[in-house]
Each structure stands twice: as structure tokens, then as C-alpha cells.
Design an enzyme around this catalytic site. Structure first.
Site, PDB file in Angstrom:
ATOM      1  N   HIS A 266       3.346  17.500   7.535  1.00 43.85           N
ATOM      2  CA  HIS A 266       2.746  18.228   6.411  1.00 43.85           C
ATOM      3  C   HIS A 266       3.568  18.002   5.145  1.00 43.85           C
ATOM      4  O   HIS A 266       3.282  17.115   4.357  1.00 43.85           O
ATOM      5  CB  HIS A 266       2.654  19.707   6.768  1.00 43.85           C
ATOM      6  CG  HIS A 266       1.836  20.532   5.825  1.00 43.85           C
ATOM      7  ND1 HIS A 266       1.106  20.007   4.782  1.00 43.85           N
ATOM      8  CD2 HIS A 266       1.635  21.872   5.772  1.00 43.85           C
ATOM      9  CE1 HIS A 266       0.493  20.964   4.139  1.00 43.85           C
ATOM     10  NE2 HIS A 266       0.791  22.115   4.713  1.00 43.85           N
ATOM     11  N   HIS A 305      -5.192   9.940   4.122  1.00 44.00           N
ATOM     12  CA  HIS A 305      -5.141  11.407   4.096  1.00 44.00           C
ATOM     13  C   HIS A 305      -6.227  11.938   5.020  1.00 44.00           C
ATOM     14  O   HIS A 305      -7.292  11.316   5.158  1.00 44.00           O
ATOM     15  CB  HIS A 305      -5.365  11.913   2.665  1.00 44.00           C
ATOM     16  CG  HIS A 305      -5.007  13.357   2.465  1.00 44.00           C
ATOM     17  ND1 HIS A 305      -5.871  14.384   2.791  1.00 44.00           N
ATOM     18  CD2 HIS A 305      -3.882  13.944   1.983  1.00 44.00           C
ATOM     19  CE1 HIS A 305      -5.298  15.536   2.512  1.00 44.00           C
ATOM     20  NE2 HIS A 305      -4.093  15.306   2.031  1.00 44.00           N
ATOM     21  N   ASP A 361       1.943  12.010  -1.830  1.00 45.19           N
ATOM     22  CA  ASP A 361       3.334  11.851  -1.379  1.00 45.19           C
ATOM     23  C   ASP A 361       3.923  10.498  -1.745  1.00 45.19           C
ATOM     24  O   ASP A 361       5.142  10.320  -1.704  1.00 45.19           O
ATOM     25  CB  ASP A 361       3.415  12.034   0.146  1.00 45.19           C
ATOM     26  CG  ASP A 361       3.004  13.418   0.580  1.00 45.19           C
ATOM     27  OD1 ASP A 361       3.587  14.377   0.052  1.00 45.19           O
ATOM     28  OD2 ASP A 361       2.109  13.550   1.427  1.00 45.19           O
TER      29      ASP A 361
END
Length: 426
Positions: A266, A305, A361
Site C-alpha cells: 500500500h 494500479h 508512487d
């Protein structure tokens, strides 16, 4: 045409009609489909990949189109034109604040930035090498003992007070955890500064009378907090809602969210991106790395994702923020590798076919590192940004008449009805 689903049970030949509402059927409606003497049907959905657990008006995502909206406002507009506190107000209240409302909201947050000295002593009790996320999770949960009135969750004014307290104290807790790990003295909040400036001061101020952050860095960090402010029913938000469904106080519920965010699947993905870029080393090694990914020998971190099957809209914004940060700090040498890796991945049929686009990210870790944050602080920054979203979701849950305490079913796979064997006979 009736908005319903007709289901034929081939075990019995019977047909059942199940209502379709908002593109879903109610799982409880499947209970009527049963063979005599047996329980009705239930759904089996590990990870909730196709199960709606709530109705929510907070965040909208269209993963195929690459759309992210907070309360109907595109993330691109909010990141460019709003501040983090303005976005926090929007998430919690459903509308953007007026000038007067924003001034009052900012005052309310600023008023609660200080911690009780006992909380500081709690942080001091951790080992010098304790992970900042562990310290943050423990200290946020501990706040429930300092504010026992927080258990009165059905009082609207009380909820607002606890929400303001927690949003205000998260940067202070995160900064204290950071300073504790470095063995540096804690820096108390300076309420003359903005929310993000205050956070940077508590992190990095040393002996100077006042801390002045470069406005470009302040804006970049504010944008990062906005991008992380909410993301629909992700793992940590689901944890907050699940724990909150027991009607516990918001500090305990958010503590559960921090625990979920702590996991590498996560919140820890941006740290994994940096490790990948360092392992690649130079742009010359990218072709071999790409082949390794295709052969299953390497993992391409920061791409793809669970929700987005298009370019993550947050990644586009964060790429621009990276340019602003590097203009101040100097370019991170890993950036060249990241840009070349992104270029190849977006053109290579293997990745295009699998819809593996950069996510939030991919660039955030490069920015955090340029801002001199150690990798273990990345997830703390994520948690500070996500707090308004967690609290907006928690507040929505508390007021939702349809919600019940979370208690999913299971499919039992163990033994049944065994006789106990005395230890002497085993």
C-alpha cells in the site's frame, strides 16, 4: 426494461429476480436462492475486487479514463489552484470554503497543532531506531486516551472538534517521530506559518531563530499532500471504515488506517521504486532490466494500479512538482533513469497491452528524497496527506443509516465435529 437480474438455480430449476441498483445487486438478496435445509447463497470475493461496501460521495475514480475527483472537482484543478487545508475542508464538508470559512478552518487547525507533553514522552520512549510509522500509529491511537470525549461520535460538533485536532496534530506527530529517529531535539509548532511551512520547520529547523522554506518546496509538498488526500475505498480507508463501524473513536479508527498504510503493498511502493532505480544503476542497464521484467525475473515498480488502467492522473501532476523541486535542490541522478524507463515502458507493446502506466508512487519517492526525507518517512508523509480523506470517510460512515458493523462471511475449510483425544493417547 426492468432493472433486475433473473437468476436460474440449476440445482432446483427455480428462478429468482434480484433488483439492480446503481450497477450493483445486494448480496443479501442472494440469500433467497437456497436448496431446502441449506443456507442461501453468498458471494466469495477475496480482496473485495468486485464488491461495493458503501455508498460514498467523497471521491470518484474512473480508472479506465484516468479520472480522479474530490467531491466532483478534478484533481488537476485542485492541485494547481488549492491549498491542502482548502482541499481538506472540501473533502470533509462537501463544498469548497468561502474566504471566511477558510480563515476559520485554518484558525481551528492552527489552534490544535501542539501536543500534550505526555505524548512527547510517549514518543521519547521508543528506541532510537524505531520506524516512524510505528511511532505514528501508536501515538495517534494514544490520542484517544487524551480525548475521551472523542467516543461521543454521534455529536456533530464533537466530531468536528476531533477532526480538527487530528488533522492539526498529524504533522507534529510525524515531525517528532522523524526528529526522534535522528536524535535531534523536537521543534514545537510555529503557528505563524502555514500548515505545510510549519511541518517543514518542525522537521528541519535547527539553531536558526526562524525557519524559512523555499516557496517552491512548500508548494510541491502541499501538492503531494493534496494528491494523497483521498483515493476512494483503498486498503487503509477500508480499514478505517471497518474499525470505525464498531463506533470506536476516530483516533483508533485512523490508527488502523495507518497500520494498513504501513504495508509494502500500500504505502511503501515509492520506496520500492527508489530501490529499483538504484538497482538499475544507469540508463545503459534499462534494456536488460526490461527484458528481465518480461521474463518474470524483475518487477517494474511504480507502474500499474489496481484501479487505474490508464495514466494515473496524480502521476502527471507529481511529475511537474518534481521539476519544481529539482529546480531548488538539484536534479536527483535517478531521474534520468526514471524518465528513460517511463519512455520505454510507454512505447513497448508488452507494457501498453497490459495497461501498465506510471502511478503516483513512480515520482513521489524521487521528490521526497530530494527534500532530504529518509525512505522510512515516505509513508508518514502519505499518512499526513491521507488523514482528511480517512476522516471524511469515517464521518460519512458514522452518519450512514445503511451501515452496519463490519462482519464478512467466510467459507469454512477446516475439520468438523472431531472427538477430543486425551494427551496420553496422542
Amino acid at each position: 426494461m426492468t432493472d433486475s437480474l433473473t437468476i436460474r438455480d440449476n440445482r432446483t430449476g427455480r428462478e429468482f429476480e434480484v433488483a439492480i441498483t446503481d450497477g450493483t445487486i445486494r448480496a443479501a438478496d442472494l440469500k433467497q436462492i437456497a436448496v431446502d435445509g441449506e443456507p442461501g447463497l453468498a458471494t466469495y470475493d477475496p480482496g473485495f475486487v468486485n464488491t461495493a461496501s458503501c455508498r460514498s460521495a467523497v471521491t470518484y475514480i474512473d480508472g479506465d479514463a484516468g479520472i480522479l475527483e474530490y467531491r466532483g472537482y478534478p484533481i488537476e484543478q485542485l492541485a494547481e489552484q488549492s491549498t491542502f487545508l482548502e482541499v481538506a475542508y472540501l473533502l470533509l464538508n462537501g463544498e469548497l470554503p468561502t474566504t471566511e470559512q477558510l480563515e476559520q478552518w485554518t484558525h481551528d487547525i492552527t489552534y490544535h497543532t501542539f501536543l500534550h507533553e505526555n505524548v512527547k514522552q510517549l514518543i521519547e520512549g521508543f528506541r532510537y531506531d524505531a520506524h516512524p510509522m510505528g511511532m505514528l500509529m501508536a501515538s495517534v491511537s494514544a490520542l484517544s486516551t487524551f480525548y475521551p470525549d472523542a467516543r461521543n461520535i454521534h455529536d456533530a460538533d464533537n466530531r468536528k472538534l476531533q477532526i480538527a485536532r487530528l488533522i492539526a496534530k498529524m504533522p507534529t506527530l510525524g515531525a517528532f517521530a522523524y526528529r526522534h529517529q535522528l536524535g535531534k531535539p523536537y521543534v514545537y509548532p510555529d503557528n505563524r506559518l502555514s500548515y505545510t511551512e510549519n511541518f517543514l520547520a518542525m522537521l528541519f529547523k535547527m539553531s536558526e531563530p526562524s525557519y524559512e522554506a523555499d516557496p517552491r518546496l512548500v508548494k510541491a509538498l502541499d501538492v503531494l499532500l493534496i494528491l494523497h488526500a483521498d483515493h476512494e475505498q483503498n486498503c487503509s480507508t477500508n480499514a478505517v471504515r471497518s474499525v470505525g463501524s464498531s463506533e470506536v473513536d476516530p483516533y483508533s479508527a485512523v490508527g488502523a488506517g495507518i497500520g494498513a498504510l504501513f504495508g509494502p503493498l500500500h504505502g511503501g511502493a515509492n520506496e520500492a521504486v527508489l530501490a529499483m532505480l538504484r538497482r538499475i544503476g544507469t540508463t545503459d542497464n534499462i534494456p536488460a532490466f526490461i527484458e528481465g521484467v518480461k521474463e518474470g525475473k524483475e518487477k517494474l515498480m511504480g507502474f500499474g494500479h489496481r484501479v487505474y488502467k490508464n495514466y494515473d492522473p496524480r502521476a502527471k501532476i507529481i511529475k511537474k512538482a518534481a521539476d519544481d523541486v529539482f529546480a531548488v535542490t538539484g536534479v536527483n541522478p535517478l531521474l534520468e533513469i526514471a524518465l528513460e524507463l517511463e519512455k520505454i515502458a510507454l512505447e513497448d507493446e508488452y507494457f501498453v497491452k497490459r495497461k501498465l502506466y506510471p502511478n503516483v508512487d513512480f515520482y513521489s519517492g524521487l521528490i521526497y528524497e530530494a527534500l532530504q526525507f529518509p525512505p522510512e518517512m515516505f509513508t508518514v508523509l502519505f499518512a499526513i496527506g491521507r488523514t482528511p480523506g480517512w476522516l471524511a470517510q469515517w464521518s460519512e460512515l458514522v452518519q450512514d443509516k445503511e451501515q452496519k458493523i463490519a462482519r464478512p462471511k467466510q467459507i469454512y475449510t477446516g475439520h468438523r465435529t472431531r472427538d477430543f483425544i486425551p494427551i496420553s493417547e496422542r
